[in-house]
Write a protein that holds these residues in place. Structure first.
Motif, mmCIF file in Angstrom:
data_model
loop_
_atom_site.group_PDB
_atom_site.id
_atom_site.type_symbol
_atom_site.label_atom_id
_atom_site.label_comp_id
_atom_site.label_asym_id
_atom_site.label_seq_id
_atom_site.Cartn_x
_atom_site.Cartn_y
_atom_site.Cartn_z
ATOM 1 N N LYS A 66 9.154 -2.287 -2.431
ATOM 2 C CA LYS A 66 7.985 -2.568 -3.273
ATOM 3 C C LYS A 66 8.054 -1.751 -4.558
ATOM 4 O O LYS A 66 7.167 -0.943 -4.858
ATOM 5 C CB LYS A 66 6.697 -2.249 -2.495
ATOM 6 N N TRP A 68 7.493 -2.438 -7.515
ATOM 7 C CA TRP A 68 6.440 -2.647 -8.515
ATOM 8 C C TRP A 68 5.406 -1.518 -8.509
ATOM 9 O O TRP A 68 4.779 -1.235 -9.532
ATOM 10 C CB TRP A 68 5.732 -3.980 -8.274
ATOM 11 N N VAL A 69 5.251 -0.856 -7.344
ATOM 12 C CA VAL A 69 4.270 0.233 -7.246
ATOM 13 C C VAL A 69 4.628 1.363 -8.205
ATOM 14 O O VAL A 69 3.751 2.002 -8.800
ATOM 15 C CB VAL A 69 4.204 0.768 -5.797
ATOM 16 N N CYS A 101 4.096 2.172 3.223
ATOM 17 C CA CYS A 101 2.970 1.538 2.544
ATOM 18 C C CYS A 101 2.755 2.205 1.189
ATOM 19 O O CYS A 101 1.752 2.905 0.977
ATOM 20 C CB CYS A 101 1.711 1.626 3.406
ATOM 21 N N GLU A 103 1.733 1.071 -1.488
ATOM 22 C CA GLU A 103 0.502 0.632 -2.163
ATOM 23 C C GLU A 103 -0.618 1.653 -2.002
ATOM 24 O O GLU A 103 -1.605 1.627 -2.749
ATOM 25 C CB GLU A 103 0.006 -0.705 -1.617
ATOM 26 N N GLU A 138 -0.648 -0.165 6.508
ATOM 27 C CA GLU A 138 -1.124 -1.251 5.645
ATOM 28 C C GLU A 138 -2.553 -1.662 5.989
ATOM 29 O O GLU A 138 -3.337 -1.995 5.106
ATOM 30 C CB GLU A 138 -0.180 -2.454 5.737
#
Length: 384
Positions: A66, A68-69, A101, A103, A138
């Motif tokens: 991920k 993009w985080v 996680c 995010e 999550e």
């Protein structure tokens, strides 16, 4: 196959390597960009990366899963780590949670603290909460609909569900907490009415409802129309109210998640395969509700697999629960039973049935009876 793929990929790698060596020295900057989209041309947040590195987080893992985080301008790495540490999470646990996680670092600390308070409503202590976050990060860091989530938690507690069950809902069935509280209340009311209409006793209703919800909380995601349609379908098929209630309990509420058309197809196939009357088919379904929810291709594959093993249609009709086993499990169990001289081609299929634990326990009993008295601990060679 793997070797072929590796061999095939090597020329490409070599070509890329040669191309890189032959690239002009004054254009190295182009090599780091393979795409010109806004998200990929954006640079990583250096401060975020440094803070994660200090916490021993595997940055490569985040980039791979991920990435993009790491591009976000506003992150809360230290704040989220502090919240986890205050709960009792050690350095390894914090790193693991953020790796799986990432995010979490873009969640507002205020929202995470609110989530912490919500989850503590159903956790015995902070140690239990940390374990849940480690297992289901999550679910914990999905911080939307918090007021609605709180109302649903309180509603489930008022119904009589144990906190340990509600905590399981939070981690594995979080969608039901996104339902407006009114929707969940309406579904509970419909289930209670259905139970009464099917002849269930008022005294047992609460126990029945709580058990149903514990086994299948996703039943709350159904619509009242779907429940009504399913009940009417079984009544049209000649099932009595008591039999429908029996199926509903056996299938743990999944009955309402089945499409009447697919159920009809499965029942028609079973009727033809077993060459039975409507009454006999109904008895088979009550014995083995799996006949309702397995699709026609699955049922066909399993029946054919049993026939190939020398088992007759008559034997399957006598013990239809054997259709709950995959062909691979059937083959393995038959092999084990044959090693003890327990053939099933001409006998009853009861020894083949059951969960893995039940089969192994039964196999152990048969094995104990078959061993010679003079050597009770003789090893048994069985091909796995």
């Amino acid at each position: 196959m793997l070797r072929k793929l590796l061999m095939r990929s090597q020329p490409c790698r070599l070509y890329s390597f040669r191309k890189m060596l032959s690239a002009p020295k004054y254009r190295p900057f182009l090599a780091s960009f393979t795409c010109t989209t806004d998200s990929q041309s954006k640079k990583e947040n250096k401060k975020t990366v440094e803070k994660l590195f200090k916490l021993s987080v595997d940055i490569r893992k985040i980039r791979r899963l991920k990435g993009w985080v790491l591009l976000e301008d506003e992150t809360y790495v230290e704040e989220i780590a502090n919240i986890l540490q205050q709960l009792g999470a050690n350095e390894t646990a914090v790193a693991s949670i953020l790796e799986r996680c990432p995010e979490a670092i873009i969640c507002s600390p205020t929202a995470v603290n609110t989530q912490r308070e919500l989850w503590q409503l159903v956790c015995k202590n902070e140690e239990e909460l940390v374990k849940l976050i480690e297992q289901f990060p999550e679910s914990f860091f999905t911080v939307k609909d918090q007021e609605n989530r709180k109302l649903n938690i309180q509603f489930f507690q008022e119904l009589g569900l144990k906190n340990v069950v509600i905590s399981r809902f939070l981690t594995t069935a979080s969608n039901i907490f996104h339902n407006p509280i009114e929707k969940n209340k309406q579904m509970i009311k419909i289930l209670q009415e259905s139970y009464r209409n099917l002849g269930g006793s008022e005294a047992n209703m609460k126990i029945w409802l709580l058990k149903l919800l514990s086994q299948n909380p996703f039943i709350l995601l159904n619509s009242s129309a779907a429940i009504k349609e399913t009940l009417e379908f079984f009544q049209e098929q000649g099932f009595t109210n008591f039999e429908i209630l029996q199926l509903l309990s056996k299938l743990k509420g999944f009955l309402f998640q089945l499409c009447p058309r697919s159920i009809q197809n499965s029942m028609s196939f079973s009727k033809n395969a077993f060459k039975c009357t409507d009454h006999d088919l109904k008895q088979l379904v009550l014995k083995c509700p799996a006949l309702l929810y397995y699709s026609v291709p699955v049922l066909e594959e399993r029946i054919q697999g049993l026939l190939k093993e020398g088992i007759s249609i008559a034997q399957i009709r006598e013990t239809p629960m054997v259709l709950e086993l995959t062909p691979q499990i059937v083959q393995y169990r038959i092999r084990k039973l044959n090693s003890l001289g327990c053939g099933i081609k001409d006998g009853h299929l009861a020894n083949l049935n059951g969960t893995k634990k039940e089969f192994e326990a039964n196999f152990g009993k048969i094995q104990a009876k078959k061993r010679p008295l003079f050597n009770p601990v003789a090893p048994l060679n069985v091909e796995e």
